[in-house]
Scaffold this active site. Structure first.
Site, PDB file in Angstrom:
ATOM      1  N   SER A  99       0.625  -1.272  -0.073  1.00  0.00           N
ATOM      2  CA  SER A  99      -0.005   0.055  -0.072  1.00  0.00           C
ATOM      3  C   SER A  99       0.914   1.277   0.013  1.00  0.00           C
ATOM      4  O   SER A  99       1.497   1.451   1.062  1.00  0.00           O
ATOM      5  CB  SER A  99      -0.902  -0.217   1.180  1.00  0.00           C
ATOM      6  OG  SER A  99      -1.490   1.378   1.526  1.00  0.00           O
ATOM      7  N   TYR A 144      10.588  -6.572  -2.162  1.00  0.00           N
ATOM      8  CA  TYR A 144       9.317  -7.136  -1.942  1.00  0.00           C
ATOM      9  C   TYR A 144       8.126  -6.353  -1.787  1.00  0.00           C
ATOM     10  O   TYR A 144       7.243  -6.410  -2.449  1.00  0.00           O
ATOM     11  CB  TYR A 144       9.507  -7.938  -0.527  1.00  0.00           C
ATOM     12  CG  TYR A 144       8.165  -8.439   0.003  1.00  0.00           C
ATOM     13  CD1 TYR A 144       7.848  -9.622  -0.461  1.00  0.00           C
ATOM     14  CD2 TYR A 144       7.342  -8.162   1.082  1.00  0.00           C
ATOM     15  CE1 TYR A 144       6.639 -10.269  -0.098  1.00  0.00           C
ATOM     16  CE2 TYR A 144       6.293  -8.598   1.263  1.00  0.00           C
ATOM     17  CZ  TYR A 144       5.954  -9.702   0.814  1.00  0.00           C
ATOM     18  OH  TYR A 144       4.721 -10.314   1.322  1.00  0.00           O
TER      19      TYR A 144
END
Length: 235
Positions: A142, A158
């Site tokens: 997010s 990641y």
């Protein structure tokens, strides 16, 4: 259900993926356990079958065109696809230190693997009366939460791979809006798995709950959205 529904969970031989398979099996699904390690796949199948789950193995490396094509050809029916397989890419993850290969590994599995598997299995899913796709993301994907400094350490491989996955999922939702497919993102929370050296504060079973919920949405459920156990996750 007049016919047993079939689900496929990638990366299902351990951790959150295993618990998703177990949870869907407990609800009466026949569950395909996707895994690239044959020994771990066999162990997972034995455990699931001992628990009463109708499970079958699907040898599957999401980074391989040949493996994904073979997996798709082995299935006659599919109602639910859970794209759970994921990697961190490796350490270090600071932007100034990260190895480009680490970024490549993260994107290959976490994004390209999802696209590869989804596209191969979409023809089967479109035959289902209530097809569902769940892409397992993370709150670190997010941008809103990252900008606020609310989640995670520095992560140049990641976290951006999950942001990329979120964006791709939204595009799928737009393309498939006139079909019965509901495709959503699930955040399992910070679970204790080998992905983080078992430092997480939630169990794998707790992390699996959001995927199970999104996999069993009613036909009028949402699509193209991002959820965790508490509700909608901001993009």
């Amino acid at each position: 259900m007049s016919e047993t529904k079939v689900a496929l969970v990638t990366g299902a031989n351990k951790g959150i993926g295993y618990e998703i398979a177990a949870g869907l099996g407990a609800l009466g699904f026949r569950v395909g356990v996707g895994a690239r390690d044959a020994a771990r796949l066999a162990d997972a199948l034995a455990k699931l079958e001992a628990a009463g789950v109708d499970a079958f193995g699907v040898p599957l490396d999401v980074t391989s065109d040949e493996s994904v094509t073979a997996a798709a050809a082995s299935l006659a029916r599919l109602d639910v696809l859970v794209n759970n397989a994921g990697v961190t890419g490796g350490m270090p993850q600071q932007p100034t230190l990260v190895d480009l290969d680490a970024i490549q590994r993260a994107v290959d599995t976490n994004v390209l693997g999802v696209v590869r598997v989804t596209n191969a299995l979409l023809p089967l899913l479109l035959r289902s009366p209530s097809p569902r796709i769940v892409n397992m993301s993370s709150s670190v994907g997010s941008l809103t939460r990252q900008s606020a400094g609310d989640v995670g350490p520095l992560s140049a491989a990641y976290a951006p791979s999950k942001t990329f996955l979120n964006a791709v999922t939204l595009q799928y939702a737009k393309e498939l809006r006139d079909t019965k497919v509901l495709i959503n993102l699930g955040c399992p929370g910070y679970c204790a798995t080998d992905l983080n050296g078992f430092r997480g504060v939630r169990t794998a079973a707790q992390g699996a709950a959001i995927a199970i919920r999104l996999a069993t949405l009613p036909d009028d459920g949402p699509t193209g959205a991002f959820f965790d156990d508490e509700g909608v996750v901001p993009w």
